[in-house]
Design a protein around this motif. Structure first.
Motif, mmCIF file in Angstrom:
data_model
loop_
_atom_site.group_PDB
_atom_site.id
_atom_site.type_symbol
_atom_site.label_atom_id
_atom_site.label_comp_id
_atom_site.label_asym_id
_atom_site.label_seq_id
_atom_site.Cartn_x
_atom_site.Cartn_y
_atom_site.Cartn_z
ATOM 1 N N ILE A 79 -10.618 7.383 27.739
ATOM 2 C CA ILE A 79 -11.882 8.561 27.400
ATOM 3 C C ILE A 79 -12.130 8.692 25.975
ATOM 4 O O ILE A 79 -13.788 9.293 26.008
ATOM 5 C CB ILE A 79 -10.644 9.740 27.157
ATOM 6 N N ALA A 80 -11.621 8.064 25.652
ATOM 7 C CA ALA A 80 -12.589 7.906 23.748
ATOM 8 C C ALA A 80 -14.329 6.700 23.953
ATOM 9 O O ALA A 80 -14.402 6.198 22.661
ATOM 10 C CB ALA A 80 -12.373 7.944 22.561
ATOM 11 N N LYS A 81 -14.135 6.181 24.880
ATOM 12 C CA LYS A 81 -14.665 4.654 24.848
ATOM 13 C C LYS A 81 -16.584 4.520 24.117
ATOM 14 O O LYS A 81 -16.141 3.767 23.609
ATOM 15 C CB LYS A 81 -14.578 3.789 26.625
ATOM 16 N N ASP A 82 -17.075 5.465 25.171
ATOM 17 C CA ASP A 82 -18.309 5.370 24.394
ATOM 18 C C ASP A 82 -18.114 6.234 22.942
ATOM 19 O O ASP A 82 -19.119 5.425 22.223
ATOM 20 C CB ASP A 82 -19.101 6.888 25.630
ATOM 21 N N PHE A 83 -17.201 6.850 22.472
ATOM 22 C CA PHE A 83 -17.364 7.412 21.277
ATOM 23 C C PHE A 83 -16.885 6.091 20.654
ATOM 24 O O PHE A 83 -18.069 5.858 19.152
ATOM 25 C CB PHE A 83 -16.747 8.496 20.437
ATOM 26 N N GLN A 106 -17.140 -2.479 22.208
ATOM 27 C CA GLN A 106 -16.787 -1.972 23.662
ATOM 28 C C GLN A 106 -15.004 -1.758 24.575
ATOM 29 O O GLN A 106 -14.765 -3.735 25.001
ATOM 30 C CB GLN A 106 -17.852 -2.884 24.530
ATOM 31 N N LEU A 107 -14.590 -1.044 25.036
ATOM 32 C CA LEU A 107 -13.542 -0.806 25.762
ATOM 33 C C LEU A 107 -13.702 -0.131 27.198
ATOM 34 O O LEU A 107 -14.890 0.324 27.215
ATOM 35 C CB LEU A 107 -12.279 -0.614 24.937
ATOM 36 N N PHE A 108 -13.133 -0.953 27.565
ATOM 37 C CA PHE A 108 -13.223 -0.492 29.752
ATOM 38 C C PHE A 108 -14.547 -0.472 29.813
ATOM 39 O O PHE A 108 -15.229 0.381 30.879
ATOM 40 C CB PHE A 108 -12.559 0.811 29.621
ATOM 41 N N ALA A 143 -18.183 -0.216 28.366
ATOM 42 C CA ALA A 143 -19.064 1.226 27.753
ATOM 43 C C ALA A 143 -20.446 0.104 27.558
ATOM 44 O O ALA A 143 -20.018 -1.086 26.873
ATOM 45 C CB ALA A 143 -18.379 1.315 26.600
ATOM 46 N N LYS A 144 -21.020 1.707 27.251
ATOM 47 C CA LYS A 144 -22.224 0.240 26.828
ATOM 48 C C LYS A 144 -22.391 0.348 25.533
ATOM 49 O O LYS A 144 -21.916 0.903 24.565
ATOM 50 C CB LYS A 144 -23.538 1.924 27.871
ATOM 51 N N PRO A 145 -22.923 -0.297 24.942
ATOM 52 C CA PRO A 145 -23.140 -0.712 23.695
ATOM 53 C C PRO A 145 -24.159 -0.455 23.114
ATOM 54 O O PRO A 145 -25.088 0.210 24.003
ATOM 55 C CB PRO A 145 -23.628 -2.215 23.315
ATOM 56 N N PRO A 146 -23.898 0.634 22.080
ATOM 57 C CA PRO A 146 -25.183 1.577 20.987
ATOM 58 C C PRO A 146 -25.903 1.083 21.228
ATOM 59 O O PRO A 146 -26.524 -0.305 21.063
ATOM 60 C CB PRO A 146 -24.324 1.577 19.804
ATOM 61 N N LYS A 147 -27.703 1.518 21.514
ATOM 62 C CA LYS A 147 -28.714 1.317 21.322
ATOM 63 C C LYS A 147 -28.793 1.101 19.906
ATOM 64 O O LYS A 147 -28.594 1.764 19.010
ATOM 65 C CB LYS A 147 -29.715 2.717 21.901
ATOM 66 N N LYS A 148 -29.680 -0.016 19.368
ATOM 67 C CA LYS A 148 -29.966 -0.959 18.111
ATOM 68 C C LYS A 148 -31.497 -0.033 18.134
ATOM 69 O O LYS A 148 -32.475 -0.390 18.711
ATOM 70 C CB LYS A 148 -29.925 -1.568 17.632
#
Length: 96
Positions: A75-79, A87-89, A91-96
């Motif tokens: 549930i918290a993968k994006d956070f 990155q779990l499951f 998840a998209k990497p954060p934009k830099k």
């Protein structure tokens, strides 16, 4: 017709996951509680716990704990990805 079969397939998958997690985990937990409380009846009144039942009970509890932790992480993968750059499951990497 293709849309109807896609909806039925998706509904079947959601129902299967709901049955597994909605009833499966509570059944595993209840089995662990039942095994954990097993004591043989003795004449003296002091029962010794069955060691095999204890081990299986703790394994049941471990399975439930792992499932809950994995659910929270999912549930918290994006956070987690945005905050800690992990990155779990998928998840998209954060934009830099």
């Amino acid at each position: 017709m293709h849309t109807l079969t896609a909806i039925a397939k998706s509904l079947g998958e959601v129902t299967l996951i709901a049955v597994l997690l909605g009833t499966g985990l509570p059944v595993i937990f209840a089995t662990g509680i039942r095994l954990w409380s097993m004591e043989p009846a003795t004449a003296g009144g002091a029962g010794v716990r069955n060691q095999v039942a204890q081990v299986v009970a703790y394994l049941c509890f471990a399975v439930v704990i792992v499932a809950v932790v994995l659910g929270i992480l999912y549930i918290a993968k994006d956070f987690i990805s945005h905050t800690f750059d992990i990155q779990l499951f998928g998840a998209k990497p954060p934009k830099k």
